[in-house]
Each structure stands twice: as structure tokens, then as C-alpha cells.
Write an enzyme that holds these catalytic residues in place. Structure first.
Site, PDB file in Angstrom:
ATOM      1  N   GLY A 144       0.848  -1.197   0.000  1.00  0.00           N
ATOM      2  CA  GLY A 144       0.000   0.000   0.000  1.00  0.00           C
ATOM      3  C   GLY A 144       0.871   1.228   0.000  1.00  0.00           C
ATOM      4  N   GLY A 172      -0.482   2.500   6.777  1.00  0.00           N
ATOM      5  CA  GLY A 172      -0.667   1.793   8.049  1.00  0.00           C
ATOM      6  C   GLY A 172      -0.110   0.390   8.040  1.00  0.00           C
ATOM      7  CE  LYS A 173       3.449  -0.134   3.141  1.00  0.00           C
ATOM      8  NZ  LYS A 173       3.066   1.287   3.167  1.00  0.00           N
ATOM      9  CB  SER A 205       5.872  -4.049  -2.927  1.00  0.00           C
ATOM     10  OG  SER A 205       4.799  -4.162  -2.005  1.00  0.00           O
TER      11      SER A 205
END
Length: 634
Positions: free
Chosen positions: A52, A57-58, A126
Site C-alpha cells: 500500500g 498503516g502497513k 512494493s
């Protein structure tokens, strides 16, 4: 990585030749036997790939999930974008080729973690579909599960969260190739799960990933995630109270039951059990439970090893034993008040010498609690408790006696993301306060936003020369009133257990009980639960029964406490130069004054003030008045 003129990032061709992949001797099944959780020795190796925009918020979700899994005995490790770029990938920039190589190195590392039986949690922007697909394909070729989690957060929200100011710099042209601004993010087409952080809290996001892992057989289906505090506390609180209607039935039934008249210490243990501090115990210990505790310091509940280092038993006399044999239920009274019924009782011999030798490491009857054990009944009775009322002491302190469930609810209401507990049975001086304040600082540096201190003085039986509970509580309140500790982020509550002075054995009990109450960090002091040797320095060089360092060392190794992080007690002393309590510096040892408890009591008895900065003024007044009164009465 060496280049030697042959290395090429683009396309990632195999450069080294004459190599052969070697097969390991250790199978995944064998690793599972070592790394598996409980009775289910399942291989759990996999990769969960969070993708994301920056600020989506990963990492927050990944770190919370990692914390939950590890707390439940499941090996997990988080790989974060910034962290990887400070080490393995520090030679890579943000061009398309470098981003592709960044992802390739990461998924190769994640495969190694997964193959080793860990759940690898990868948090990386990514941005390119092709690279994420290569990561999935590489795992599939290795027969390793791969889960793509799309953290779908709108760019405007990510920008608002951007504490590093990266979006602003990118829009100003100071950062080139920033995803979402001047480089495209290719949205996943078929992710395993989509998380929308604008509609869900971190806890709710973690819950979604946990459910996905359960559904795919990676983690046990009965593993539940509710919130950031209970995720740290793997033991559910088991209260032993019955309903109001059941209580009325028991009151009538009790008239026809044999009775046990409990001592004050027995009632304190009933309070501990009924409120759930010793969860998952269902009552006073039966013999098999007692033996496990005595010899292993743990109890096996359905394949789960739970730390329980001290016996919680109910002694009875031979006379009482004869009145209740062959009865299915026994009524428990204190001062003619009915408190509970013990169901399906089991009576067994109270082998006192064996018990005290195992629990205390000595059988010396001059030890304060060993004396009590030898004076108690020759039999022990165990069984399931049905408790009809909360234990109330009506001493003006009941408002401080919060149950583990009440404490968990309070921490939740305070929106705490970490709870650090400090157990004490002595007055608080500024050295203690320094340690607690420093612990809070450390937790904030770790990324916790709202750590809460559980100031949890022991409230059960203590030896005669300890400061009484009512005086200690008044002193603790004075410390808070003087703002030595932050009142807004501190919960002052009484721990109802009696004191045993059993050193490293007992300190495990103190830690486990706080874990049940919702703590995920525990400050352990010097010589916790210690006591002077009954024979003084003729028995040990320092005159103490236990080594002062063993409590902290044992806690770090103790089974069944994996969801509790132990924070060692840093040595504090009075800094004569700063006129304040400070952490001891060996290089300046001549500047430090170690004020012992004996010396503190002498100050108080004679009306002399301690050095300025040793203890809060109002708090010292409480202690001084108490000892002055004692001196006047002697």
C-alpha cells in the site's frame, strides 16, 4: 554484495556458476515439533505481504500482529521497508530497477524466515504488480504459503498521516520517484485480503489478518484477538462468581453442608481465586495441580503450559477432615459469613516439609511465612469454587481493589497501548519513581503512544515489621499528589495476594498475576520477594536468603510468561551532587549515597528529614508520622 563487474540488477540473472543447492537434514515437520504451539505442532511458515501507499498503516498493523503472534507462542518476524534500507538494502535507491531489486531481496529473505517455520510479515510499498507476483510465485515454488494484504488507504489520508513530511517534499520536487506523486502505484487485482484503515482501527485490521491465517490453517482456530492489551495477555480472566439467583440457592443449601471456617489468609486466597488473578484455576488446588506447581512451577491446562509458581491451597485440621469426608460439597465461611461452596472436594496430606523446601528453599521455621505453614492444618482440600460474594474488607481501601477484569476495562477506557506494572510492598521513594518514569520513556521510544503504569502494591498478609497497607496507600497517593508520577497515566490498585517472601519462586507469581490483569511489561526490582536469612550472615555472606539478582534472571527464563516483557530494575541511589535520586554511575561512585531501608526508618523515628530529593515531601510526612507513632508506643 560483491559486484566484480558481473553483477546486474536488471533481470536478476544467475551470475555465479558451478553451484549446487544443498538439501537440509531438518525437515519442516521436525521444525514444527520445536516451534509449534500447544498440542498442535503445526508448521506455520508463511509470508504475509502488506502492500500500500506510504502512510497507509502497513507497519503499524504488521508490528501489532507480530506482537500478538509472539505473545501466543507463534514465531513471527516483521520486515519493514525503512529498516531493510538501513542494512541489507542500503545500497539501493528508488529507481524502478532498484525498487524491483529491493522487493526481490526482501522476498528471498522472507522465504528463508518462512522456511524456518516463522510467519514473516513484510511491510513494503512494493508498487509494481509484477514484482509482487514474483514474490508469490517464488513462495509457491518453495511450497510456502504467501498472502498478499492490500492496505487500501486513500492518498489524502496518507498525506495527513505523513509525520516525516515525505509527500510534501515529493510535491515540492525535493524527492523524485515517490509512489503516488510522480510514480504509479499498481493496485493489487486479487489480494488475499483488503484492509481499509479509514474504517477500521489497528486492532480490527489485525483481527482480519488473524482470521485469514486461522482460515488457512496457519494458526489455531481458537486463537482470538480482541485488542492490543488482551492480545498481550494470553490467559483469559476466569472469575469464580455465580449469578445472584444461584447465590440465593447456595445460601439455602449451605445450612445442610459441612463447613470450613477460613482464616484471614485463607480469605485473601479466596479473593485471589474468585477475582481471577490465578486464572485459569477453578478453585483451591487439587493434588495433581498442587504437585505440578510444587515441582514444575507450572500447570498444564489442555496442552497449554501456564505459569503458576506458588501453591494456592486450603489447609484443614484432622477434625474438619473427618466432618466433611464423603460429602460432595463444603461451605466456606469467614467470621460466620458465607462466601463460597467448594464442589467435589479432594482431601490430601499436607506434607509441610516437602512444600516449604520446594517453595522457599529452606525449612527454617523462623522464616515468617514458613512458620504460618507449619502452624496450619495437616490436610489440604481442593475443589471447584462457587463464590457468592466479592470479598470486601471495609477498611476504607476497597475502592482500590480492582479485579483483573476491571483493570483491563480501565486500561481500555484509557486507550492504553501498553501497560507496565510495578509491584511493591514498601513506600515509594524518588528512585522508584525515576525507574517508573524511565520505563515510560523507553516504551514511548519503542513507539507506544499511551503507556499506562499499573502501580500495584501488595495488599494481603505481610510480616509484622512491614509498613501496613493503609499507610503505604496514603503514601502512594501523596506521591501522585506531588506529581512525582503522572497521575493521569497511572492506575493505583491493590493486589490482594498474601506475601510469602519466597524470592524467585514468588516473583513469578507476582508477574503472572499482573499479566492476567492486562500488563504486558513488568518492572522487576532488586531482590524481589526477598527476605533476610533467619540465621543472618552465619548462613550466607550477605545475610539474605536469596541472591538479589536471581529474581530478575529467573523471570526472563520462566516458562509460561512469554507474553510479559521483563524490565530489569536499574540501580538508583542518591546523587549528592544533583541532590536527587539518579541512576548509579560506577565512574562517579563517590558521588552516590545508598540510603537503606534501615537508615530511612531511623530518619523517620528520630524526626530527621532525609536528604533533599530522596522522597516527595508530602509522602515523607506520611512515613515519618507512622514511624514516630511507633516509636512513641514502644
Amino acid at each position: 554484495m560483491e559486484n566484480n563487474g558481473a553483477f546486474s540488477i536488471k533481470g536478476n540473472p544467475q551470475v555465479a556458476t558451478n553451484i549446487k543447492y544443498e538439501m537440509r537434514h531438518v525437515s519442516r515437520e521436525k521444525r514444527a515439533q520445536i516451534l509449534g504451539c500447544g498440542d498442535q505442532k503445526t508448521f506455520r511458515g508463511c509470508t504475509v505481504w502488506f502492500t500500500g501507499l506510504s502512510g497507509a498503516g502497513k507497519t503499524s498493523i504488521s508490528f501489532a500482529l507480530e506482537e500478538f503472534l509472539v505473545s501466543n507462542g507463534i514465531p513471527a518476524y516483521s520486515l519493514d521497508g525503512d529498516n531493510m534500507r538501513t542494512g541489507l538494502n542500503k545500497n539501493l535507491g528508488f529507481s524502478k530497477e532498484d525498487r524491483e531489486e529491493n522487493v526481490r531481496r526482501i522476498f528471498e529473505v522472507s522465504k528463508l524466515f518462512a522456511d524456518a517455520g516463522h510467519i514473516c510479515l513484510c511491510s513494503f510499498v512494493s508498487p509494481f504488480k509484477s514484482e509482487r507476483e514474483k514474490a508469490r510465485k517464488s513462495h509457491e515454488e518453495g511450497n510456502l504459503p504467501f498472502f498478499e494484504v492490500f492496505v487500501d488507504t486513500p492518498m489524502q489520508v496518507c498525506e495527513k498521516r505523513d509525520i516525516k513530511g515525505l509527500y510534501k517534499k515529493a510535491r515540492q520536487g525535493l524527492i523524485k520517484g515517490f509512489t503516488g506523486v510522480d510514480q504509479v502505484y499498481e493496485t493489487p487485482e486479487n489480494p488475499d485480503i483488503v484492509i481499509k484503515t479509514t474504517k477500521s482501527s489497528i486492532d480490527e485490521c489485525v483481527q482480519l489478518v488473524v482470521e485469514m491465517l486461522c482460515e488457512n490453517g496457519i494458526i489455531p482456530k481458537d486463537l482470538q484477538y480482541s485488542n492490543s492489551l488482551s492480545s498481550q495477555t494470553t490467559i483469559a480472566v476466569k472469575e469464580l462468581f455465580v449469578s445472584k439467583d444461584k447465590s440465593e440457592i447456595i445460601k439455602l443449601e449451605a445450612h445442610n453442608l459441612p463447613r470450613i471456617d477460613m482464616t484471614t489468609i485463607d480469605l485473601q486466597w479466596l479473593q485471589v481465586l474468585s477475582e481471577g488473578w490465578a486464572s485459569p484455576l477453578s478453585g483451591f488446588m487439587r493434588e495433581d495441580e498442587y504437585l505440578q506447581v510444587l515441582h514444575f512451577n507450572t500447570i498444564n491446562f489442555g496442552g497449554t503450559i501456564v505459569n503458576q509458581s506458588i501453591p494456592i491451597v486450603l489447609p484443614i485440621s484432622t477434625f474438619v477432615k473427618e466432618t466433611i469426608e464423603n460429602r460432595d460439597s463444603v461451605a466456606l465461611y469467614h467470621n460466620d459469613e458465607l462466601y463460597a461452596v467448594l464442589r467435589k472436594p479432594e482431601i490430601y496430606l499436607h506434607r509441610k516439609e516437602e512444600r516449604v523446601a520446594r517453595e522457599f528453599g529452606t525449612t527454617n521455621t523462623d522464616h515468617p511465612h514458613i512458620k504460618l505453614i507449619y502452624e496450619s492444618g495437616d490436610w489440604l482440600i481442593g475443589g471447584n469454587l462457587e463464590v457468592i460474594r466479592r470479598v470486601r474488607w471495609n477498611d476504607g481501601l476497597d475502592q482500590y481493589r480492582l479485579t483483573p477484569k476491571q483493570l483491563r476495562d480501565k486500561f481500555k477506557a484509557m486507550k492504553s497501548d501498553a501497560v507496565f506494572a510495578f509491584q511493591l510492598r514498601n513506600p515509594i521513594h524518588n528512585g522508584h519513581a525515576l525507574l517508573m518514569t524511565d520505563t515510560k520513556r523507553q516504551l514511548k521510544e519503542k513507539g507506544y503512544k499511551n503507556p499506562v503504569l499499573l502501580l500495584n502494591p501488595l495488599g494481603g498478609w505481610t510480616k509484622d515489621d512491614d509498613v501496613p497497607l493503609n499507610v503505604r496507600m496514603e503514601q502512594h497517593e501523596a506521591v501522585l499528589d506531588d506529581n512525582v508520577l503522572d497521575k493521569e497515566s497511572t492506575v493505583l490498585a491493590i493486589f490482594p495476594s498474601p506475601m510469602m517472601y519466597a524470592g524467585p519462586t514468588e516473583v513469578q507469581w507476582h508477574a503472572k498475576a499482573r499479566m492476567v490483569a492486562g500488563a504486558n511489561f513488568y518492572i522487576v526490582g532488586r531482590d524481589p520477594a526477598g527476605v533476610t536469612h533467619p540465621e543472618g550472615k552465619t548462613a550466607t555472606p550477605d545475610g539474605n536468603l536469596y541472591d538479589a539478582t536471581h529474581g530478575a534472571r529467573v523471570l526472563k527464563m520462566a516458562p509460561g510468561l512469554t507474553s510479559l516483557e521483563i524490565i530489569p530494575f536499574r540501580v538508583a541511589a542518591y546523587d549528592t551532587g544533583k541532590k536527587a535520586m539518579a541512576f548509579f554511575e560506577p565512574k562517579r561512585k563517590e558521588d552516590f549515597d545508598f540510603i537503606s531501608g534501615t537508615r530511612m526508618r531511623k530518619y523517620a523515628r528520630t524526626g530527621e528529614d532525609p536528604p533533599e530529593g530522596f522522597m516527595a515531601t508530602k509522602a515523607w510526612r506520611v512515613i515519618s508520622e507512622y514511624y514516630s507513632l511507633l516509636a512513641a508506643q514502644s
